[in-house]
Each structure stands twice: as structure tokens, then as C-alpha cells.
Design a protein around this motif. Structure first.
Motif, PDB file in Angstrom:
ATOM      1  N   GLY A   3       1.022  -1.375  -0.011  1.00 28.90           N
ATOM      2  CA  GLY A   3      -0.190   0.146  -0.195  1.00 28.90           C
ATOM      3  C   GLY A   3       0.472   0.902  -0.132  1.00 28.90           C
ATOM      4  O   GLY A   3       2.340   0.908   0.128  1.00 28.90           O
ATOM      5  N   LEU A   4       0.432   2.304  -0.064  1.00 27.77           N
ATOM      6  CA  LEU A   4       0.683   3.749  -0.391  1.00 27.77           C
ATOM      7  C   LEU A   4       1.518   4.012   0.818  1.00 27.77           C
ATOM      8  O   LEU A   4       2.863   4.456   1.093  1.00 27.77           O
ATOM      9  N   SER A   5       1.098   3.095   2.569  1.00 25.05           N
ATOM     10  CA  SER A   5       1.640   3.907   3.658  1.00 25.05           C
ATOM     11  C   SER A   5       2.843   3.209   3.336  1.00 25.05           C
ATOM     12  O   SER A   5       4.076   3.151   4.549  1.00 25.05           O
ATOM     13  N   GLU A   6       3.296   2.038   3.548  1.00 28.73           N
ATOM     14  CA  GLU A   6       4.333   0.597   3.135  1.00 28.73           C
ATOM     15  C   GLU A   6       5.304   1.550   2.349  1.00 28.73           C
ATOM     16  O   GLU A   6       6.556   0.977   2.815  1.00 28.73           O
ATOM     17  N   VAL A   7       4.738   1.685   1.490  1.00 27.51           N
ATOM     18  CA  VAL A   7       6.160   2.632   0.421  1.00 27.51           C
ATOM     19  C   VAL A   7       6.485   4.176   0.790  1.00 27.51           C
ATOM     20  O   VAL A   7       7.954   3.410   0.790  1.00 27.51           O
TER      21      VAL A   7
END
Length: 68
Positions: A3-7
Motif C-alpha cells: 500500500g501507499l503507507s508501506e511504500v
């Protein structure tokens, strides 16, 4: 997959671990690797494609009944 938060978290960790000085070099080499990969993939696609430019032979197209 990610997801965007992990990236975003991964990028922050990379910046902290590798330091701000090394980051432009890493980004530059990643961009260069991407360009090389795209260039080679394009070369493979065009290498396998049949040649469309060839000699043109003028004549009459015959149907199956007209052939001898």
C-alpha cells in the motif's frame, strides 16, 4: 502488494539508513536501470516482429477456382 503507507515508510527508512547524500545516486542508478530494461525489452519485441517492409510483387490475385 504494497500500500501507499508501506511504500512511504520504506522510503523514510531508506533515507534515514542510507543518508541524504547517497539518495540521489541511488535514484539515478535506479532510473538508469529502468531505462536499460525498457530499451532491452523493446529490442526483444522488435527483433521477434516479422519484417513488414519487403519487396512488392505486382500481379493479379487468383481465387482457388482460377488456379491451374
Amino acid at each position: 502488494m504494497f500500500g501507499l503507507s508501506e511504500v512511504a515508510l520504506l522510503l523514510i527508512v531508506l533515507i534515514v539508513l542510507l543518508g541524504v547524500r547517497k539518495l540521489p545516486g541511488l535514484v539515478r542508478s535506479a532510473g538508469q536501470a529502468t531505462r536499460i530494461f525498457k530499451k532491452e525489452a523493446h529490442a526483444l519485441r522488435t527483433q521477434d516482429a516479422p519484417a513488414t517492409t519487403g519487396p512488392v510483387i505486382e500481379g493479379t490475385v487468383l481465387s482457388r477456382d482460377e488456379r491451374s
